[in-house]
Design an enzyme around this catalytic site. Structure first.
Site, PDB file in Angstrom:
ATOM      1  CE  LYS A  14      52.196  27.582 -44.287  1.00 45.64           C
ATOM      2  NZ  LYS A  14      51.410  28.189 -43.177  1.00 45.64           N
ATOM      3  NE  ARG A  89      56.630  32.380 -43.153  1.00 45.90           N
ATOM      4  CZ  ARG A  89      56.278  31.151 -42.782  1.00 45.90           C
ATOM      5  NH1 ARG A  89      56.706  30.097 -43.422  1.00 45.90           N
ATOM      6  NH2 ARG A  89      55.472  30.982 -41.760  1.00 45.90           N
ATOM      7  NE  ARG A 128      50.966  23.564 -34.658  1.00 51.27           N
ATOM      8  CZ  ARG A 128      51.405  24.183 -35.741  1.00 51.27           C
ATOM      9  NH1 ARG A 128      51.349  23.565 -36.898  1.00 51.27           N
ATOM     10  NH2 ARG A 128      51.899  25.384 -35.671  1.00 51.27           N
ATOM     11  NE  ARG A 134      55.650  25.491 -34.867  1.00 55.89           N
ATOM     12  CZ  ARG A 134      55.224  25.741 -36.101  1.00 55.89           C
ATOM     13  NH1 ARG A 134      54.814  24.735 -36.882  1.00 55.89           N
ATOM     14  NH2 ARG A 134      55.194  26.967 -36.555  1.00 55.89           N
ATOM     15  NE  ARG A 145      56.346  40.055 -32.278  1.00 56.35           N
ATOM     16  CZ  ARG A 145      56.957  39.721 -31.119  1.00 56.35           C
ATOM     17  NH1 ARG A 145      57.691  38.634 -31.046  1.00 56.35           N
ATOM     18  NH2 ARG A 145      56.820  40.482 -30.063  1.00 56.35           N
TER      19      ARG A 145
HETATM   20  P1  AP5 Z   1      49.165  22.811 -39.994  1.00 51.68           P
HETATM   21  O1  AP5 Z   1      48.900  21.855 -41.095  1.00 51.68           O
HETATM   22  O2  AP5 Z   1      50.318  22.569 -39.116  1.00 51.68           O
HETATM   23  O3  AP5 Z   1      49.211  24.308 -40.559  1.00 51.68           O
HETATM   24  P2  AP5 Z   1      50.411  25.091 -41.198  1.00 51.68           P
HETATM   25  O4  AP5 Z   1      49.809  25.999 -42.209  1.00 51.68           O
HETATM   26  O5  AP5 Z   1      51.478  24.173 -41.638  1.00 51.68           O
HETATM   27  O6  AP5 Z   1      50.834  25.952 -39.933  1.00 51.68           O
HETATM   28  P3  AP5 Z   1      52.270  26.327 -39.366  1.00 51.68           P
HETATM   29  O7  AP5 Z   1      52.109  26.680 -37.926  1.00 51.68           O
HETATM   30  O8  AP5 Z   1      53.267  25.303 -39.719  1.00 51.68           O
HETATM   31  O9  AP5 Z   1      52.489  27.633 -40.150  1.00 51.68           O
HETATM   32  P4  AP5 Z   1      53.625  28.641 -40.103  1.00 51.68           P
HETATM   33  O10 AP5 Z   1      53.573  29.188 -41.471  1.00 51.68           O
HETATM   34  O11 AP5 Z   1      53.481  29.617 -38.999  1.00 51.68           O
HETATM   35  O12 AP5 Z   1      54.894  27.803 -39.681  1.00 51.68           O
HETATM   36  P5  AP5 Z   1      56.232  27.425 -40.404  1.00 51.68           P
HETATM   37  O13 AP5 Z   1      56.691  26.182 -39.836  1.00 51.68           O
HETATM   38  O14 AP5 Z   1      56.090  27.553 -41.868  1.00 51.68           O
HETATM   39  O15 AP5 Z   1      47.808  22.899 -39.146  1.00 51.68           O
HETATM   40  C1  AP5 Z   1      47.764  23.685 -37.950  1.00 51.68           C
HETATM   41  C2  AP5 Z   1      46.863  22.987 -36.927  1.00 51.68           C
HETATM   42  O16 AP5 Z   1      45.520  22.976 -37.416  1.00 51.68           O
HETATM   43  C3  AP5 Z   1      47.240  21.523 -36.670  1.00 51.68           C
HETATM   44  O17 AP5 Z   1      47.030  21.226 -35.333  1.00 51.68           O
HETATM   45  C4  AP5 Z   1      46.253  20.763 -37.578  1.00 51.68           C
HETATM   46  O18 AP5 Z   1      45.988  19.484 -37.083  1.00 51.68           O
HETATM   47  C5  AP5 Z   1      45.029  21.645 -37.528  1.00 51.68           C
HETATM   48  N1  AP5 Z   1      44.227  21.582 -38.761  1.00 51.68           N
HETATM   49  C6  AP5 Z   1      44.680  21.448 -40.037  1.00 51.68           C
HETATM   50  N2  AP5 Z   1      43.655  21.453 -40.912  1.00 51.68           N
HETATM   51  C7  AP5 Z   1      42.518  21.586 -40.175  1.00 51.68           C
HETATM   52  C8  AP5 Z   1      41.135  21.661 -40.505  1.00 51.68           C
HETATM   53  N3  AP5 Z   1      40.706  21.584 -41.766  1.00 51.68           N
HETATM   54  N4  AP5 Z   1      40.250  21.825 -39.496  1.00 51.68           N
HETATM   55  C9  AP5 Z   1      40.680  21.915 -38.202  1.00 51.68           C
HETATM   56  N5  AP5 Z   1      41.982  21.835 -37.820  1.00 51.68           N
HETATM   57  C10 AP5 Z   1      42.890  21.681 -38.803  1.00 51.68           C
HETATM   58  O19 AP5 Z   1      57.190  28.632 -39.938  1.00 51.68           O
HETATM   59  C11 AP5 Z   1      57.574  28.756 -38.604  1.00 51.68           C
HETATM   60  C12 AP5 Z   1      58.616  29.861 -38.476  1.00 51.68           C
HETATM   61  O20 AP5 Z   1      59.787  29.504 -39.224  1.00 51.68           O
HETATM   62  C13 AP5 Z   1      58.219  31.234 -39.044  1.00 51.68           C
HETATM   63  O21 AP5 Z   1      57.473  31.991 -38.125  1.00 51.68           O
HETATM   64  C14 AP5 Z   1      59.586  31.836 -39.345  1.00 51.68           C
HETATM   65  O22 AP5 Z   1      60.205  32.276 -38.168  1.00 51.68           O
HETATM   66  C15 AP5 Z   1      60.366  30.636 -39.859  1.00 51.68           C
HETATM   67  N6  AP5 Z   1      60.245  30.479 -41.323  1.00 51.68           N
HETATM   68  C16 AP5 Z   1      59.713  29.416 -41.988  1.00 51.68           C
HETATM   69  N7  AP5 Z   1      59.751  29.601 -43.318  1.00 51.68           N
HETATM   70  C17 AP5 Z   1      60.323  30.828 -43.500  1.00 51.68           C
HETATM   71  C18 AP5 Z   1      60.599  31.603 -44.657  1.00 51.68           C
HETATM   72  N8  AP5 Z   1      60.300  31.161 -45.879  1.00 51.68           N
HETATM   73  N9  AP5 Z   1      61.180  32.816 -44.484  1.00 51.68           N
HETATM   74  C19 AP5 Z   1      61.494  33.271 -43.260  1.00 51.68           C
HETATM   75  N10 AP5 Z   1      61.230  32.598 -42.123  1.00 51.68           N
HETATM   76  C20 AP5 Z   1      60.653  31.379 -42.227  1.00 51.68           C
HETATM   77 MG    MG Z   2      53.517  23.965 -41.176  1.00 53.73          MG
END
Ligand code: AP5
Ligand code: MG
Length: 190
Positions: A14, A89, A128, A134, A145
């Site tokens: 994303k 989410r 990553r 992180r 989880r």
């Molecule tokens: P990346 O682009 O970072 O993927 P992403 O989908 O953004 O993954 P996140 O880890 O950010 O997802 P998340 O939903 O767990 O985290 P968030 O910050 O939203 O890519 C991942 C890796 O893959 C990178 O190393 C990249 O280089 C690689 N990659 C990308 N594309 C590739 C490809 N095509 N081939 C190979 N490699 C590739 O949330 C974190 C925490 O915040 C949650 O757990 C929760 O506690 C809280 N939170 C956030 N939003 C909410 C919400 N709306 N409600 C409640 N809690 C929330």
């Molecule tokens: Mg992300």
């Protein structure tokens, strides 16, 4: 306005793809995860609260997340549109987002759901962890989880947008460029 929900499990790409989309379509990128991480770093009261959930891979409570998101949208009410990354989410968040956009006389244009299987997600997140600093990337138990909470609480949000005929599934494996082109094609077909 062009308002995109960029959806998908942890590690689906994303954040990576958002950077491409905001450049091409001149949109504001709102990643709730990134905003929370900024608060974590600055040790704000919101960051201190959010950390207790994020570090263990749980969702931050809806009320807190929705209020924060609303404030960010209102800050940019003159934007051409938004990419919502990692939000909504839960169904409660999706309903709150619909209400908010309605109050601004706009709506979600499309939900793009990046589809990637679990083994690949785990591989990407552990990869990553070497560079992200992180806490939620470093431990395979926490990654499990995050994925299971996605399957249980977050994946149902697809049905919310499907009911509005707004869901488009995108294959999230392949090269980053290939995936970007799939996303561009889906948006340009609107
Ligand atoms: P990346 O682009 O970072 O993927 P992403 O989908 O953004 O993954 P996140 O880890 O950010 O997802 P998340 O939903 O767990 O985290 P968030 O910050 O939203 O890519 C991942 C890796 O893959 C990178 O190393 C990249 O280089 C690689 N990659 C990308 N594309 C590739 C490809 N095509 N081939 C190979 N490699 C590739 O949330 C974190 C925490 O915040 C949650 O757990 C929760 O506690 C809280 N939170 C956030 N939003 C909410 C919400 N709306 N409600 C409640 N809690 C929330
Ligand atoms: Mg992300």
């Amino acid at each position: 306005m062009l308002n995109i929900v960029l959806f998908g499990p942890p590690g689906a790409g994303k954040g990576t793809q958002s950077e491409r989309l905001i450049e091409k379509y001149d949109l504001i990128h709102l990643s709730t995860g990134d905003i929370f991480r900024t608060h974590l770093k600055e040790n704000t009261p919101l960051g201190i609260l959010a950390r207790t959930f994020m570090d263990v891979g749980k969702l931050v409570p809806d009320e807190v997340t929705i209020e924060m998101l609303k404030a960010e949208v209102v800050l940019h009410s003159n934007a051409k549109g938004f990419i919502f990354d990692g939000f909504p989410r839960t169904n409660a968040q999706a309903e709150a987002l619909d209400e908010l956009l309605q109050s601004l006389s706009t709506e979600i244009s499309i939900m793009l759901s990046l589809e990637v299987e679990e083994e690949e997600l785990k591989k990407r997140l552990l990869g990553r962890a070497e560079v992200s600093g992180r806490a939620d990337d470093a431990d395979p138990v926490i990654i499990e989880r995050r994925i299971s909470i996605y399957n249980q609480d977050t994946a149902p949000v697809k049905a919310f947008y499907q009911a509005q005929n707004k869901l488009t599934a995108i294959q999230g494996t392949g090269t980053i460029d290939e995936i970007t082109h799939r996303l561009f094609a889906a948006i340009d077909a609107l």
